[in-house]
Design an enzyme around this catalytic site. Sequence first.
Site, PDB file in Angstrom:
ATOM      1  N   ASP A  67       0.390  -7.706   9.019  1.00 52.02           N
ATOM      2  CA  ASP A  67      -0.973  -7.886   8.520  1.00 52.02           C
ATOM      3  C   ASP A  67      -0.968  -8.338   7.057  1.00 52.02           C
ATOM      4  O   ASP A  67       0.065  -8.306   6.390  1.00 52.02           O
ATOM      5  CB  ASP A  67      -1.794  -6.592   8.678  1.00 52.02           C
ATOM      6  CG  ASP A  67      -1.097  -5.367   8.095  1.00 52.02           C
ATOM      7  OD1 ASP A  67      -0.047  -5.518   7.447  1.00 52.02           O
ATOM      8  OD2 ASP A  67      -1.604  -4.258   8.284  1.00 52.02           O
ATOM      9  N   ASN A 136      -7.585   6.576   8.573  1.00 46.80           N
ATOM     10  CA  ASN A 136      -8.629   6.402   9.587  1.00 46.80           C
ATOM     11  C   ASN A 136      -8.050   6.085  10.967  1.00 46.80           C
ATOM     12  O   ASN A 136      -8.777   5.742  11.889  1.00 46.80           O
ATOM     13  CB  ASN A 136      -9.605   5.289   9.170  1.00 46.80           C
ATOM     14  CG  ASN A 136      -8.907   3.928   9.087  1.00 46.80           C
ATOM     15  OD1 ASN A 136      -7.686   3.840   9.168  1.00 46.80           O
ATOM     16  ND2 ASN A 136      -9.684   2.876   8.919  1.00 46.80           N
ATOM     17  N   HIS A 138      -5.917   3.586  11.660  1.00 42.76           N
ATOM     18  CA  HIS A 138      -5.567   2.180  11.951  1.00 42.76           C
ATOM     19  C   HIS A 138      -4.053   1.994  12.001  1.00 42.76           C
ATOM     20  O   HIS A 138      -3.297   2.733  11.381  1.00 42.76           O
ATOM     21  CB  HIS A 138      -6.241   1.211  10.967  1.00 42.76           C
ATOM     22  CG  HIS A 138      -5.648   1.128   9.599  1.00 42.76           C
ATOM     23  ND1 HIS A 138      -6.301   0.550   8.530  1.00 42.76           N
ATOM     24  CD2 HIS A 138      -4.450   1.537   9.073  1.00 42.76           C
ATOM     25  CE1 HIS A 138      -5.544   0.587   7.459  1.00 42.76           C
ATOM     26  NE2 HIS A 138      -4.412   1.181   7.755  1.00 42.76           N
ATOM     27  N   GLU A 143      -8.567  -1.781  13.132  1.00 40.56           N
ATOM     28  CA  GLU A 143      -9.465  -0.737  12.657  1.00 40.56           C
ATOM     29  C   GLU A 143     -10.140  -0.047  13.846  1.00 40.56           C
ATOM     30  O   GLU A 143     -10.065  -0.541  14.977  1.00 40.56           O
ATOM     31  CB  GLU A 143     -10.517  -1.370  11.735  1.00 40.56           C
ATOM     32  CG  GLU A 143      -9.943  -2.085  10.521  1.00 40.56           C
ATOM     33  CD  GLU A 143      -9.376  -1.133   9.466  1.00 40.56           C
ATOM     34  OE1 GLU A 143      -9.190   0.062   9.738  1.00 40.56           O
ATOM     35  OE2 GLU A 143      -9.092  -1.586   8.348  1.00 40.56           O
TER      36      GLU A 143
HETATM   37  C1  F6R Z   1       0.267  -2.206   6.069  1.00 43.75           C
HETATM   38  C2  F6R Z   1      -0.311  -1.654   7.317  1.00 43.75           C
HETATM   39  C3  F6R Z   1      -1.165  -0.446   7.268  1.00 43.75           C
HETATM   40  C4  F6R Z   1      -0.423   0.736   6.640  1.00 43.75           C
HETATM   41  C5  F6R Z   1      -1.264   2.003   6.633  1.00 43.75           C
HETATM   42  C6  F6R Z   1      -0.585   3.145   5.924  1.00 43.75           C
HETATM   43  O1  F6R Z   1       0.999  -3.369   6.354  1.00 43.75           O
HETATM   44  O2  F6R Z   1      -0.117  -2.196   8.352  1.00 43.75           O
HETATM   45  O3  F6R Z   1      -1.582  -0.127   8.566  1.00 43.75           O
HETATM   46  O4  F6R Z   1       0.753   0.965   7.354  1.00 43.75           O
HETATM   47  O5  F6R Z   1      -2.496   1.758   6.009  1.00 43.75           O
HETATM   48  O6  F6R Z   1      -0.366   2.795   4.587  1.00 43.75           O
HETATM   49  P1  F6R Z   1       0.505   3.718   3.614  1.00 43.75           P
HETATM   50  O7  F6R Z   1       1.885   3.693   4.137  1.00 43.75           O
HETATM   51  O8  F6R Z   1       0.386   3.068   2.265  1.00 43.75           O
HETATM   52  O9  F6R Z   1      -0.105   5.069   3.670  1.00 43.75           O
END
Ligand code: F6R
Length: 239
Positions: A67, A136, A138, A143
């Site tokens: 992403d 959340n 995701h 989302e």
């Molecule tokens: C980032 C991604 C997001 C993160 C998630 C957790 O490429 O795909 O889904 O993995 O938001 O982020 P952290 O590890 O910063 O808590």
Amino acid sequence: MQIIVSKNYIELCNKVANFIVDEIKELSAPLLCFAGGDTPTGVYKNLVKLDQSGRGVFNQANFVGLDEWVGLNDEDSGSCRFTLNRDLYRPLNIKESKIHFFEGKGNDYSKQCEQLNNFIENNGPINLALLGIGVNGHIGFNEPGSSLESVARLVSLDEITQNVGQKYFETEQKLTQGITLGLKQILETGVIILIASGLKKKPIIKELLTNKSFNPSVPVSSLWKHSNCHLFVDEEAFS
Ligand code: F6R
């Protein structure tokens, strides 16, 4: 879903890196998908060390982006691509031609998504994906409300993602949209590794482990549909 609880983040990162190397060492040209964000950075440090100690497991690998924030690219500190360049692709000397990533400063997102969808269609499925979890629920930027049939696409980001995402940047950013692989492509992946660390992730891990079936408002719960998914958590995130 196999659940592996580690004492702390350091142990978790060690275990995950060794697990990844074990999973891909027999594959001749694996297609890999690694998340950006904070949680995997320790895993990447370990992967680089393992590679430098002569394993060479990434020599033939291809990488597909998970992403990216719309409006940001590899030149923007804090973007997904910037983080992966810094922590993984550059230290592993991965050639640009082996990296298939979203360009967050592009102007034709539907064309980019179509190209990535075609690439995965022709070269996939992805062999192994390493995913983090948003508070959340995701995964990638899938989302709440994402469909199990979703593929790479432009998405509007949840308010929680927009707010939490500010942590990656020194100055405030407009984080209203993202580009992401879809749940379909994630669920078609051979091996999925999901990682979570720290108290902030405890509520979402509790939700995931309490209701063991797919709930569209908690995208990570789609992973209950996968037969080779491994959740690595540390004690703080585990309930
Ligand atoms: C980032 C991604 C997001 C993160 C998630 C957790 O490429 O795909 O889904 O993995 O938001 O982020 P952290 O590890 O910063 O808590």
